[in-house]
Design an enzyme around this catalytic site. Structure first.
Site, PDB file in Angstrom:
ATOM      1  N   GLY A 149       3.621   8.698  10.347  1.00  0.00           N
ATOM      2  CA  GLY A 149       2.350   8.853   9.958  1.00  0.00           C
ATOM      3  C   GLY A 149       1.968   7.629   9.167  1.00  0.00           C
ATOM      4  O   GLY A 149       2.615   7.067   8.313  1.00  0.00           O
ATOM      5  N   PHE A 152      -2.538   7.702   4.125  1.00  0.00           N
ATOM      6  CA  PHE A 152      -2.466   7.299   2.754  1.00  0.00           C
ATOM      7  C   PHE A 152      -1.110   7.566   2.446  1.00  0.00           C
ATOM      8  O   PHE A 152      -0.367   6.784   1.752  1.00  0.00           O
ATOM      9  CB  PHE A 152      -3.428   7.985   1.980  1.00  0.00           C
ATOM     10  CG  PHE A 152      -4.716   7.596   1.900  1.00  0.00           C
ATOM     11  CD1 PHE A 152      -5.317   6.364   1.324  1.00  0.00           C
ATOM     12  CD2 PHE A 152      -5.797   8.565   2.313  1.00  0.00           C
ATOM     13  CE1 PHE A 152      -6.441   5.951   1.634  1.00  0.00           C
ATOM     14  CE2 PHE A 152      -7.140   8.074   2.464  1.00  0.00           C
ATOM     15  CZ  PHE A 152      -7.480   6.756   2.136  1.00  0.00           C
ATOM     16  N   GLY A 153      -0.320   8.869   2.801  1.00  0.00           N
ATOM     17  CA  GLY A 153       1.022   9.075   2.269  1.00  0.00           C
ATOM     18  C   GLY A 153       1.944   8.101   2.690  1.00  0.00           C
ATOM     19  O   GLY A 153       2.976   7.793   2.182  1.00  0.00           O
ATOM     20  N   VAL A 217       5.301  11.405  17.584  1.00  0.00           N
ATOM     21  CA  VAL A 217       6.704  12.077  17.299  1.00  0.00           C
ATOM     22  C   VAL A 217       6.510  13.597  17.881  1.00  0.00           C
ATOM     23  O   VAL A 217       5.672  14.117  17.798  1.00  0.00           O
ATOM     24  CB  VAL A 217       7.058  12.164  15.945  1.00  0.00           C
ATOM     25  CG1 VAL A 217       8.229  12.890  15.766  1.00  0.00           C
ATOM     26  CG2 VAL A 217       7.538  10.456  15.227  1.00  0.00           C
ATOM     27  N   GLU A 314     -21.747  15.117   2.732  1.00  0.00           N
ATOM     28  CA  GLU A 314     -22.209  13.809   3.236  1.00  0.00           C
ATOM     29  C   GLU A 314     -22.572  13.428   4.514  1.00  0.00           C
ATOM     30  O   GLU A 314     -23.536  12.635   4.724  1.00  0.00           O
ATOM     31  CB  GLU A 314     -20.704  13.013   2.896  1.00  0.00           C
ATOM     32  CG  GLU A 314     -20.287  12.795   1.641  1.00  0.00           C
ATOM     33  CD  GLU A 314     -18.948  12.176   1.400  1.00  0.00           C
ATOM     34  OE1 GLU A 314     -18.577  11.857   0.207  1.00  0.00           O
ATOM     35  OE2 GLU A 314     -18.020  12.475   2.297  1.00  0.00           O
ATOM     36  N   ASP A 452      -0.888  16.173   2.773  1.00  0.00           N
ATOM     37  CA  ASP A 452      -1.514  17.518   3.144  1.00  0.00           C
ATOM     38  C   ASP A 452      -0.626  18.246   3.997  1.00  0.00           C
ATOM     39  O   ASP A 452      -0.681  19.681   4.289  1.00  0.00           O
ATOM     40  CB  ASP A 452      -2.725  17.113   4.365  1.00  0.00           C
ATOM     41  CG  ASP A 452      -3.778  16.317   3.734  1.00  0.00           C
ATOM     42  OD1 ASP A 452      -3.692  16.107   2.555  1.00  0.00           O
ATOM     43  OD2 ASP A 452      -4.768  15.916   4.389  1.00  0.00           O
ATOM     44  N   ALA A 463      -6.754  12.479  -1.114  1.00  0.00           N
ATOM     45  CA  ALA A 463      -6.009  11.418  -0.840  1.00  0.00           C
ATOM     46  C   ALA A 463      -5.010  11.069  -2.038  1.00  0.00           C
ATOM     47  O   ALA A 463      -3.906  10.659  -1.491  1.00  0.00           O
ATOM     48  CB  ALA A 463      -7.204  10.105  -0.645  1.00  0.00           C
ATOM     49  N   GLN A 464      -5.631  11.342  -2.955  1.00  0.00           N
ATOM     50  CA  GLN A 464      -4.613  11.108  -4.134  1.00  0.00           C
ATOM     51  C   GLN A 464      -3.272  12.062  -3.900  1.00  0.00           C
ATOM     52  O   GLN A 464      -2.117  11.317  -4.719  1.00  0.00           O
ATOM     53  CB  GLN A 464      -5.380  11.459  -5.381  1.00  0.00           C
ATOM     54  CG  GLN A 464      -5.989  10.063  -6.069  1.00  0.00           C
ATOM     55  CD  GLN A 464      -5.304   8.737  -6.250  1.00  0.00           C
ATOM     56  OE1 GLN A 464      -4.084   8.853  -6.602  1.00  0.00           O
ATOM     57  NE2 GLN A 464      -5.730   7.713  -5.988  1.00  0.00           N
TER      58      GLN A 464
END
Length: 590
Positions: A149, A152-153, A217, A314, A452, A463-464
């Site tokens: 992946g 972000f992670g 994968v 948004e 996630d 995201a954090q």
């Protein structure tokens, strides 16, 4: 960022990059590196007599004694794969298209198990620790970390390992890192896709211990410690071995057991989704100019956004601004301000994670923009020309709308469930893997599940969480390699949440501090700008924001029919190759 629609974006206040200081991921005091073990193919591995195998004293796994293998040339560092012939001098021997046989046996003399809390040369398992690679060692003498992946992670865990004596291989289905919080601006013509999706290998080009492989994968084998991936345009998958694995594949769109909705209401989780949405939104105005029937025109100009979380709010706000601020005066047969934007959700308020006060402020701003808000309302049906709703009082309503946008739910990547089945781990209702407090799978300290995809302490899909858990997994691997104790359970530090509603309007929640309006909007701009990767992306983003927010134009309005029809064509809804379509198909999809 993969985002739960009921959870707003996390404020990504920048953390300092880990420095090579004690206790950090960049610890530089590594133990002496073991001699590089020779690369072995099946033909080169000497047979081990049963009598020669003896358990090493004090080690529950044991260490088998085996004859010394014939010396062979060492290869360049990199994740090794199984070979069916003598080693190929090609510099990338791991990308083989030949069928992959069973893993070769590596003599135990070459094995140096790495144990949490002990030096790299130690054998056995420390109390509370675990072998990262029981019974074997990297052929190059370096620990192999495979990250699946590039979100972000995955990206932040790879960067956190840049000062470690490891080989990092990042495998991702796309060649880019997606900055998902700004994806809605790609869909509404503010930003280009390149500004929110820089190439992953460009980001990591200066990190000498990392490389990037393109591929989705398909299989993880925890027993053989292998990952098998399939790349576009290749008929044969490739396999990469690992000593530690970080699974960071995030979440996909969820339609709550109604997959048929996807044909008519695409989500917003990828660049393809954003470009399709852009084509549908701007295409609706273009086709409305051609309509002579007022009802058909109004159907073109009705936009329904399902989901009142951050993404839904948004999107609704930007479509309303597009109709009321950017497009008026461009069309001759209708006024773009006649467009309807409807926001639908089954909960009782917009942005529920922000609390009543900010939720009311956001709803008031949306209403002022002309957005119609339908709360406590469920979607019960959908087709090409409209959407059917069930209201909280039991009443039903059909809205004629050509363009529907789904921002109402997420489901974990299927890879998490596959890995859970093979390791005996549990998953929750959303398919997230239940992990130990240190983000590893029970009984598999070498397997980390982050972001996630992990189910831990009811953490939100923001995201954090992905960034912090990715850095944590990297630090854990570094501590084990350096013979240091694990740092303990993963603790998420909530840095707050924010969401934009429209130009000059946003909501921010940081601890007990809650505010909205233009100050919140400027803070939102600064924080997101800081987290964009690369100076050139930041610069062009500022220029596009100036054009759209100071001025009235949208810089990215180029759309094509292929963007709109490609997804359904690939799924079999339209003839492959995008050849001539039957009459009505364009109306059905656009």
């Amino acid at each position: 960022m993969s985002e739960n629609p009921t959870t707003a974006e996390s404020i990504p206040a920048p953390d300092p990059e880990p420095d090579p200081a004690p206790g950090r991921a960049a610890d530089s005091a590594a133990e002496p590196e073991p001699a590089a073990a020779p690369e072995l193919s099946i033909a080169a591995v000497p047979a081990v007599e049963p009598a020669a195998a003896a358990a090493a004293p004090g080690s529950p796994l044991g260490s088998a004694a085996a004859p010394e293998p014939a010396a062979e040339p060492a290869t360049a560092p990199g994740p090794a794969v199984h070979s069916i012939a003598a080693p190929d001098p090609d510099p990338v021997p791991e990308l083989l298209e030949a069928p992959i046989p069973a893993a070769p046996v590596i003599p135990a003399e070459a094995a140096l198990p790495i144990v949490a809390g002990q030096p790299a040369q130690a054998t056995g398992i420390a109390p509370g620790g675990g072998l990262l690679r029981p019974g074997t060692a990297p052929r190059s003498g370096r620990h192999r970390v495979v990250i699946i992946g590039s979100g972000f992670g995955g990206l932040f865990s790879a960067k956190a390992l840049r000062h470690k004596d490891v080989e990092v291989t990042l495998i991702a289905a796309t060649p880019h890192h997606l900055f998902q919080p700004l994806l809605y601006q790609v869909a509404t013509g503010i930003l280009s896709q390149g500004e929110v999706a820089p190439a992953t290998r460009e980001i990591l080009q200066r990190q000498s211990n990392a490389k990037v492989l393109l591929g989705e994968v398909v299989t993880i084998d925890p027993d053989a410690r292998t990952v098998t991936a399939r790349a576009p345009g290749r008929t044969t998958p490739y396999t990469v071995e690992y000593d530690s694995l970080i699974l960071a594949t995030g979440a996909n769109q969820s339609y709550f057991d109604n997959p048929q909705f996807a044909e008519h209401a695409p989500g917003l989780k990828s660049i393809d989704d954003a470009l399709e949405q852009r084509g549908r939104i701007f295409g609706a105005f273009e086709l409305a100019e051609l309509e002579t029937d007022p009802q058909a025109r109004q159907r073109r100009l009705t936009f329904v956004v399902v989901g009142a979380g951050a993404t839904g709010v948004e999107m609704a706000g930007q479509i309303a601004e597009l109709a009321h601020r950017a497009l008026p005066g461009e069309y001759r047969r209708f006024d773009p301000r006649s467009a309807r934007v409807i926001l639908v959700d089954g909960v009782g308020r917009v942005l529920p994670a922000f609390g009543d006060h900010l939720s009311e402020r956001a709803a008031a701003r949306l209403t002022k923009l002309g957005v119609e808000i339908r709360l406590n309302t469920m979607v019960v049906g959908m087709d090409a020309t409209g959407i059917e709703l069930k209201q909280g009082d039991g009443g039903h309503e059909r809205i004629e709308a050509q363009t529907k946008i789904w921002a109402a739910g997420v489901a974990a990547s299927p890879l998490g469930r596959q890995l859970a089945e093979k390791t005996g781990a549990e998953v929750d209702r959303a398919g997230r893997v239940k992990v130990n407090p240190d983000c590893t799978l029970p009984g598999h300290p070498e397997l980390f599940v982050i972001g996630d995809l992990m189910a831990l302490d009811n953490l939100p899909g923001v995201a954090q969480v992905a960034i912090q858990s990715g850095r944590y997994a990297a630090r854990q691997i570094g501590h084990r390699l350096d013979g240091k104790p694990d740092e303990g359970p993963f603790h998420y530090h909530d840095k707050g949440s924010m969401a934009t509603v429209s130009r000059l309007s946003a909501v921010v929640s940081i601890g007990k501090l809650h505010f909205s309006g233009i100050i919140a909007w400027f803070l939102w701009l600064v924080i997101h700008l800081l987290y964009l990767v690369g100076f050139k992306n930041r610069l062009t983003t500022v220029l596009h924001w100036t054009v759209s927010f100071v001025g009235r134009a949208r810089s990215e309005r180029a759309v094509t029919a292929q963007q709109v029809f490609a997804r359904t064509a690939m799924n079999g809804a339209v003839a492959p190759g995008l050849g001539p379509m039957p009459d009505g198909d364009h109306d059905r999809l656009m």
